[in-house]
Design a protein around this motif. Structure first.
Motif, PDB file in Angstrom:
ATOM      1  N   LEU A 329       0.704  -1.130   0.098  1.00  0.00           N
ATOM      2  CA  LEU A 329      -0.148   0.008   0.026  1.00  0.00           C
ATOM      3  C   LEU A 329       0.843   1.435  -0.068  1.00  0.00           C
ATOM      4  N   VAL A 330       2.068   1.074   0.698  1.00  0.00           N
ATOM      5  CA  VAL A 330       2.936   2.372   0.480  1.00  0.00           C
ATOM      6  C   VAL A 330       3.423   2.541  -0.718  1.00  0.00           C
ATOM      7  N   GLU A 331       3.879   1.528  -1.559  1.00  0.00           N
ATOM      8  CA  GLU A 331       4.135   1.669  -2.960  1.00  0.00           C
ATOM      9  C   GLU A 331       3.164   2.279  -3.835  1.00  0.00           C
ATOM     10  N   LEU A 332       1.645   1.659  -3.443  1.00  0.00           N
ATOM     11  CA  LEU A 332       0.785   2.183  -4.238  1.00  0.00           C
ATOM     12  C   LEU A 332       0.596   4.090  -4.023  1.00  0.00           C
ATOM     13  N   ARG A 333       0.716   4.091  -2.709  1.00  0.00           N
ATOM     14  CA  ARG A 333       0.525   5.681  -2.348  1.00  0.00           C
ATOM     15  C   ARG A 333       1.722   6.496  -3.061  1.00  0.00           C
ATOM     16  N   ASN A 334       2.733   6.154  -3.126  1.00  0.00           N
ATOM     17  CA  ASN A 334       3.940   6.678  -3.598  1.00  0.00           C
ATOM     18  C   ASN A 334       3.677   6.878  -5.404  1.00  0.00           C
ATOM     19  N   GLN A 335       3.203   5.811  -5.763  1.00  0.00           N
ATOM     20  CA  GLN A 335       2.734   6.052  -7.288  1.00  0.00           C
ATOM     21  C   GLN A 335       1.595   7.008  -7.653  1.00  0.00           C
ATOM     22  N   LYS A 336       0.779   7.025  -6.490  1.00  0.00           N
ATOM     23  CA  LYS A 336      -0.532   8.154  -6.709  1.00  0.00           C
ATOM     24  C   LYS A 336      -0.067   9.282  -6.573  1.00  0.00           C
ATOM     25  N   LEU A 337       0.935   9.646  -5.431  1.00  0.00           N
ATOM     26  CA  LEU A 337       1.441  10.863  -5.077  1.00  0.00           C
ATOM     27  C   LEU A 337       2.235  11.331  -6.289  1.00  0.00           C
ATOM     28  N   THR A 338       2.975  10.519  -6.855  1.00  0.00           N
ATOM     29  CA  THR A 338       3.899  10.857  -8.224  1.00  0.00           C
ATOM     30  C   THR A 338       2.898  11.384  -9.371  1.00  0.00           C
ATOM     31  N   GLU A 342       3.068  15.115 -10.956  1.00  0.00           N
ATOM     32  CA  GLU A 342       3.020  15.437 -12.350  1.00  0.00           C
ATOM     33  C   GLU A 342       2.011  16.155 -12.865  1.00  0.00           C
ATOM     34  N   ASP A 343       0.748  16.018 -12.371  1.00  0.00           N
ATOM     35  CA  ASP A 343      -0.131  16.962 -12.954  1.00  0.00           C
ATOM     36  C   ASP A 343       0.070  18.362 -12.703  1.00  0.00           C
ATOM     37  N   PHE A 344       0.881  18.500 -11.793  1.00  0.00           N
ATOM     38  CA  PHE A 344       1.118  20.180 -11.361  1.00  0.00           C
ATOM     39  C   PHE A 344       2.365  20.655 -11.596  1.00  0.00           C
ATOM     40  N   VAL A 345       3.358  19.895 -11.828  1.00  0.00           N
ATOM     41  CA  VAL A 345       4.872  20.581 -12.133  1.00  0.00           C
ATOM     42  C   VAL A 345       5.525  19.700 -13.147  1.00  0.00           C
ATOM     43  N   GLY A 346       4.863  18.660 -13.858  1.00  0.00           N
ATOM     44  CA  GLY A 346       5.524  18.441 -14.874  1.00  0.00           C
ATOM     45  C   GLY A 346       6.308  17.001 -14.722  1.00  0.00           C
ATOM     46  N   GLU A 347       6.725  16.167 -15.838  1.00  0.00           N
ATOM     47  CA  GLU A 347       7.192  15.032 -15.573  1.00  0.00           C
ATOM     48  C   GLU A 347       8.788  14.696 -15.043  1.00  0.00           C
ATOM     49  N   THR A 348       9.611  15.895 -15.255  1.00  0.00           N
ATOM     50  CA  THR A 348      10.983  15.606 -14.632  1.00  0.00           C
ATOM     51  C   THR A 348      10.787  15.626 -13.344  1.00  0.00           C
ATOM     52  N   THR A 349      10.331  16.864 -12.877  1.00  0.00           N
ATOM     53  CA  THR A 349       9.934  16.945 -11.262  1.00  0.00           C
ATOM     54  C   THR A 349       9.506  15.924 -10.800  1.00  0.00           C
ATOM     55  N   ALA A 350       8.364  15.386 -11.502  1.00  0.00           N
ATOM     56  CA  ALA A 350       7.671  14.405 -10.589  1.00  0.00           C
ATOM     57  C   ALA A 350       8.580  13.069 -10.577  1.00  0.00           C
ATOM     58  N   PHE A 516       4.421  20.050  -1.889  1.00  0.00           N
ATOM     59  CA  PHE A 516       4.734  18.486  -1.959  1.00  0.00           C
ATOM     60  C   PHE A 516       5.990  18.175  -1.069  1.00  0.00           C
ATOM     61  N   VAL A 517       6.897  18.963  -1.038  1.00  0.00           N
ATOM     62  CA  VAL A 517       8.324  18.393  -0.297  1.00  0.00           C
ATOM     63  C   VAL A 517       8.623  19.642   1.077  1.00  0.00           C
TER      64      VAL A 517
END
Length: 703
Positions: A329-338, A342-350, A516-517
């Protein structure tokens, strides 16, 4: 744990979908259609036989299967020698995420790791040696056997005979794990015919299994895991009470009792994590194991446990393991947050954010904690103090294919507010309605920069500005070549430059309105999961409200969420809407369960014109209603899928034949093949809808 009827029905359908009808009967008897254990709570074999219309032998067999897969807890009373059983609804619901779990394991750890996790899902908890043997027999390429005759290729079989403790020959019909997929049917057509293919080596399986155990994806099983957390704590308290024959009275004795209980529970947590810690220590003391390996599918291993980890597992073949859904579930949460970043700041920063989450994930073992969660001292310290990582650790987890020089805007120094950009926040942000507190809190510090690895002497050599620093791009970056290569093989200056550029992405994440960070110390970074998941919940709720009630309903909800309770006279002015429109929209949303109203009479007559009506948004109540509706929708999708399977049963029986599988287009007639394609399309739509609803449940409840 009490669950709703829709959740109980969903658990029964999921168990039936993966493990068959008999285990699900313990969850869903014929009448009523509410799960027996979930609805009635603790039950023994006699009660279950009474309520499920099964005989005790069938009930025991079904309970054995669900206990094997951690779907049921059990507790034995030593005085009466009576065993009671209790459902584990969390583990039952996690079955809906099997596809997502296998996908994320495949991308992060490789195909063999995915196959091992899939085997554990089918077998439940199993010994390490038996799991390795089953995996090799199932996934190794097999030679075809004509007319059912055994394959006597001794050279091919000898490789397995050396490792097989039970002495079963490869392809032996007496092997319970073997199947007949390598036999040839009556028309002489061979399936899975391969020649001179090297089988899977046991060392590879042991090494991959050691990596998964060290990462926490797979955990070792001890006897205390078959009890619910509440029962386990009660058992520990009962054992500790024996040390206090005069009872627990007074503040001093109570403190001693609580300390003893906590120490016993921590000892249980240490016992559960013994194998994982042993494998992690072997990885730390082996320099060759720390270097992250590039997997066959392009992903990167996490550096846990190498050859020495596999040898440790070989020395303890009787260790029982199972899949750890909390870590998955932690791995799935990381994927969802990434995806959210990406929707806000772009692919590279994601991708930089994903590397940050991967480095944090090594120290985060579950998404949520409660009073019954069993943790070791290390996990408890991590939970209360938080997890922070350095820029070097993040850079080591960054994929070599990521070009960190892209995705960064250009700005001059005078356009950058260094006080805000380099802010170090020691404490996580506070949630205020739907917004996060963005001011400088007490204890926060402002520094010029903590990027000590970057040499500022060459800043003004070239005129390009990268995210507020007068940096420069080398020739490789100017001619379009990606800087993201093998980090270990590059020079010191190139590594320092990439570290500086990666740090700019981290600052972008820290400066974002969503935060985010968090820049939490000198060259240290962390992620505040609580506020971030709260934002995700608000995003999903806002989308749902806007789809159902329009922009006006969303505006009213946001106002109430931020301001709290407001009367019906103040709300129209704040929302810039007419009073009749506000009343109509608020009544509509109240009937749907998204808003609540409180009546406060001014006198004892309780007349309508002498009563104040306060509208408010109850987040907990709204989430509970949304979750129940999601469970109901998922139940209907799965029930519809069963109806479609029944209607197309003749076509599916034909398509399931071994001589047809994988060759449906050429083996089936035109009309049957068209019906088969129609069913596949319907199945995809229904399962996709279930997956989308599970995304909502994950954000609203599990993350």
């Amino acid at each position: 744990m009490l669950v709703t009827r829709n959740a109980a029905d969903l658990c029964a359908l999921l168990v039936n979908e993966l493990y068959g009808q008999l285990p699900s009967v313990c969850f869903s008897p014929a009448s009523p259609p509410v799960a027996a254990l979930l609805a009635r709570g603790r039950s023994n074999v006699r009660d279950l036989a009474l309520h499920t219309s099964l005989n005790p032998k069938q009930v025991r067999h079904g309970l054995a299967l669900v206990i094997q897969h951690n779907l049921v807890f059990y507790q034995t009373d030593h005085e009466t020698a009576t065993t009671t059983y209790e459902a584990n609804p969390q583990a039952s619901y996690h079955l809906v995420r099997v596809g997502k779990i296998l996908d994320v394991i495949d991308r992060k750890y490789g195909t063999m790791a995915k196959n091992l996790v899939n085997d554990l899902l089918m077998l439940g908890h199993v010994e390490v040696a038996e799991l390795v043997r089953y995996h090799r027999l199932k996934h190794s390429p097999k030679k075809a056997k004509m007319n059912g005759e055994q394959n006597h290729d001794h050279d091919h079989n000898a490789e397995f005979e050396d490792e097989d403790e039970n002495g079963l020959e490869y392809g032996d019909p007496s092997d319970p794990f073997d199947d007949d997929s390598h036999y040839v049917n009556g028309n002489g057509i061979a399936h899975e015919t391969t020649e001179d293919v090297t089988p899977i080596q046991a060392n590879e399986v042991y090494d991959t299994l050691a990596q998964l155990i060290a990462a926490g994806v797979i955990e070792s099983v001890v006897a205390t895991m078959f009890q619910s957390p509440q029962d386990l704590k009660a058992s520990v308290e009962q054992e500790c009470m024996k040390e206090f024959p005069n009872g627990v009275r007074g503040a001093k004795v109570t403190t001693e009792f609580d300390t003893m209980v906590k120490s016993q529970i921590k000892a249980i947590g240490v016992e559960r994590a013994t194998m994982k810690r042993k494998l992690q220590e072997s990885a730390l003391y082996e320099p060759s194991n720390i270097k992250r390996r590039k997997l066959a599918n392009g992903g990167m291993s996490n550096g846990f446990a190498g050859d020495s980890g596999g040898s440790i597992l070989r020395d303890e073949p009787n260790t029982v393991v199972r899949l750890n859904f909390d870590k998955c579930l932690v791995e799935l949460r990381n994927q969802k947050l990434t995806e959210h970043v990406e929707d806000f700041v772009g692919e590279t920063t994601a991708q930089v954010f994903a590397a940050l989450l991967a480095s944090l994930c090594k120290k985060v073992y579950r998404c949520q904690h409660d009073q019954h969660t069993i943790m070791t001292e290390e996990e408890e310290e991590t939970y209360f103090t938080g997890v922070r990582v350095t820029s070097e650790e993040i850079f080591d987890h960054l994929s070599p294919g990521v070009d960190v020089s892209t995705g960064i805007g250009s700005a001059s120094e005078e356009d950058i507010d260094i006080r805000f950009a380099e802010k170090i926040r020691k404490y996580p942000p506070q949630i205020q309605g739907s917004h996060l507190q963005g001011t400088l809190d007490e204890g926060d510090e402002v520094l010029g920069s903590d990027d000590e690895d970057y040499d500022h002497s060459g800043e003004h050599l070239k005129g390009t500005y990268v995210n507020g620093h007068n940096g420069y791009h080398n020739s490789a970056a100017q001619n379009g070549t990606k800087l993201g290569g093998d980090h270990s093989g590059e020079g010191h200056s190139s590594r320092a430059e990439q570290l500086r550029q990666m740090r700019q992405h981290l600052l972008i994440l820290a400066e974002a309105k969503q935060q985010f960070v968090r820049h939490c110390g000198q060259n240290e970074w962390t992620v505040d999961f609580g506020p971030l998941i709260q934002q995700l919940r608000y995003v999903e709720l806002d989308t749902m409200i806007e789809d159902n009630f329009g922009r006006q309903g969303l505006r009213l909800t946001r106002i109430l969420r931020e301001k709290g309770k407001l009367d019906d006279k103040t709300l129209p002015a704040m929302a810039l809407m007419r009073k009749p429109d506000v009343h109509v929209k608020m009544a509509e949303m109240e009937m749907a369960g998204f808003l609540e109203v409180q009546e406060v009479p001014r006198d004892n007559n309780r007349a309508a014109n002498r009563t104040m009506f306060f509208w408010f948004f109850d987040e907990a109540r709204t989430l509970k209603r949304v979750l129940d509706n999601a469970y109901k929708s998922m139940v209907r999708c799965l029930e519809r899928l069963e109806v479609e399977r029944y209607n197309k049963r003749n076509v599916l029986l034909t398509a399931d034949r071994k001589d047809v599988q994988g060759k449906e287009e050429e083996k089936l007639r035109g009309d049957i093949y068209n019906e088969y394609l129609e069913f596949i399309e319907v199945e995809k739509k229904l399962l996709s809808q279930v997956s989308r609803l599970d995304d909502l449940v994950s954000v609203f409840q599990d993350f």
